[in-house]
Design an enzyme around this catalytic site. Structure first.
Site, short mmCIF file in Angstrom:
data_model
loop_
_atom_site.label_atom_id
_atom_site.label_comp_id
_atom_site.label_asym_id
_atom_site.label_seq_id
_atom_site.Cartn_x
_atom_site.Cartn_y
_atom_site.Cartn_z
N GLU A 1 0.82 -1.23 0.00
CA GLU A 1 0.00 0.00 0.00
C GLU A 1 0.85 1.27 0.00
O GLU A 1 0.37 2.34 0.36
CB GLU A 1 -0.96 0.01 1.21
CG GLU A 1 -1.86 -1.21 1.35
CD GLU A 1 -2.87 -1.39 0.21
OE1 GLU A 1 -2.86 -0.60 -0.74
OE2 GLU A 1 -3.65 -2.35 0.28
N GLU B 1 -17.70 12.98 21.93
CA GLU B 1 -16.41 13.59 21.55
C GLU B 1 -16.14 13.57 20.05
O GLU B 1 -15.21 14.23 19.58
CB GLU B 1 -15.28 12.86 22.28
CG GLU B 1 -14.92 11.54 21.64
CD GLU B 1 -14.49 10.46 22.62
OE1 GLU B 1 -13.64 9.68 22.26
OE2 GLU B 1 -15.02 10.44 23.73
N HIS C 1 -7.45 -2.46 9.93
CA HIS C 1 -8.73 -3.10 9.63
C HIS C 1 -9.58 -3.19 10.90
O HIS C 1 -9.83 -4.29 11.40
CB HIS C 1 -8.50 -4.51 9.08
CG HIS C 1 -7.65 -4.59 7.85
ND1 HIS C 1 -7.07 -5.77 7.42
CD2 HIS C 1 -7.29 -3.65 6.93
CE1 HIS C 1 -6.39 -5.56 6.30
NE2 HIS C 1 -6.48 -4.28 5.99
P1 13P Z 1 0.78 -5.42 3.19
O1 13P Z 1 1.11 -6.72 3.89
O2 13P Z 1 1.34 -5.34 1.81
O3 13P Z 1 1.16 -4.22 4.05
O4 13P Z 1 -0.79 -5.34 3.00
C1 13P Z 1 -1.66 -5.44 4.10
C2 13P Z 1 -2.95 -4.74 3.88
O5 13P Z 1 -3.61 -4.34 4.82
C3 13P Z 1 -3.40 -4.50 2.49
O6 13P Z 1 -4.36 -3.50 2.45
ZN ZN Z 2 -5.56 -3.43 4.30
#
Ligand code: 13P
Ligand code: ZN
Length: 267
Positions: free
Chosen positions: A112, A165, A137
């Protein structure tokens, strides 16, 4: 090598892992460093490898970043930072990373990187003190993506309603992108476009990006959005008896003196 910036990366990745946001290799972090602080720990003239970044980053030439590795688990950063992280400088050509430390197993920066570095460029335009971009995530934010309209205005409004907040912590709101293929320049450009306006960008049904001057600022944005999303998901299926009204959000924003998105409220 140990240094305050490596310690900071360990702390962030470990906390994010423990919060359940970063399963397997999920998530990535990029942290811009000053040459002076890097020099204290490394020979900045000793380039280990040159890795093409796949896009042109003219305003980042000569800048230093410590970045999580692709395919690497946040859970393992503390145990082996030199394999799971890398520190590089953007070369004079604006398209190459000059690796100075890390990615010891021959690895490379996160897939990314376009979204990270393009977001850095966008944020630095509006906030020259911006230093960090993080992607993760978070569970409830993701859950909310499946049951809520994905637009800047309505997603922000629902988050603002969930915690007193929220409008104070992210008065500019959150940007929301639809589901897109990740790991390429297209999603990077879309993220950076939102980053001109928002420090927080949600990738529909994937995760979240947050930017800040400090790890605390970026982390604070993610955890506040995530808390609001958690409350949303704990209450979405129940009759709503009470809510924070839009007029009350105005009172809050004005009393804390924040510049909020008035067009995101129904006044
Ligand atoms: P990477 O392992 O390349 O950092 O990717 C993880 C991820 O969250 C992809 O969106
Ligand atoms: Zn990701």
């Amino acid at each position: 090598m140990t240094s305050p910036f490596i310690e900071e990366m360990i702390e962030m990745t470990s906390n994010m892992y423990r919060l359940g946001w970063d399963e397997r290799n999920g998530g990535n972090i990029s942290y811009m460093l000053d040459e002076e602080e890097v020099k204290e720990y490394l020979d900045i003239h000793c380039v280990l490898r040159r890795i093409p970044i796949g896009f042109y980053a003219p305003t980042l030439i000569g800048k230093y970043f410590i970045v999580t590795g692709t395919g690497k688990y946040f859970r393992n950063v503390k145990r082996d930072p030199e394999t799971n992280l890398g520190l590089f400088r953007i070369a004079q050509d604006g398209t190459t990373a000059e690796l100075l430390w890390g990615y010891r197993d021959g690895g490379r920066f996160t897939s990314e990187l376009p979204a990270h570095l393009m977001s850095h460029m966008a944020r630095l335009e509006v906030d020259p003190e911006n230093r960090i971009v993080m992607h993760t995530h978070p569970t409830y934010t993701l859950a909310m993506n499946y049951v809520h309209e994905l637009s800047d205005r309505s997603f922000t409004h629902s988050l603002w309603e969930m915690c007193t907040e929220c409008i104070v912590v992210f008065p500019e709101g959150v940007g929301v992108l639809p589901w897109m293929l990740c790991g390429n320049n297209t999603i990077g450009e879309a993220t950076a476009e939102k980053m001109k306006e928002f420090r927080t960008v949600i990738w529909g049904m994937h995760g979240i990006y947050a930017a800040g001057k400090t790890p605390d600022e970026a982390f604070g944005l993610v955890e506040t959005v995530e808390k609001a999303a958690q409350i949303y998901m704990l209450t979405a299926h129940l009759p709503r008896v009470n809510t924070i009204k839009d007029e009350e959000m105005v009172i809050l924003a004005e009393s804390f003196g924040v510049n909020y998105r008035k067009d995101f409220l129904n006044l």
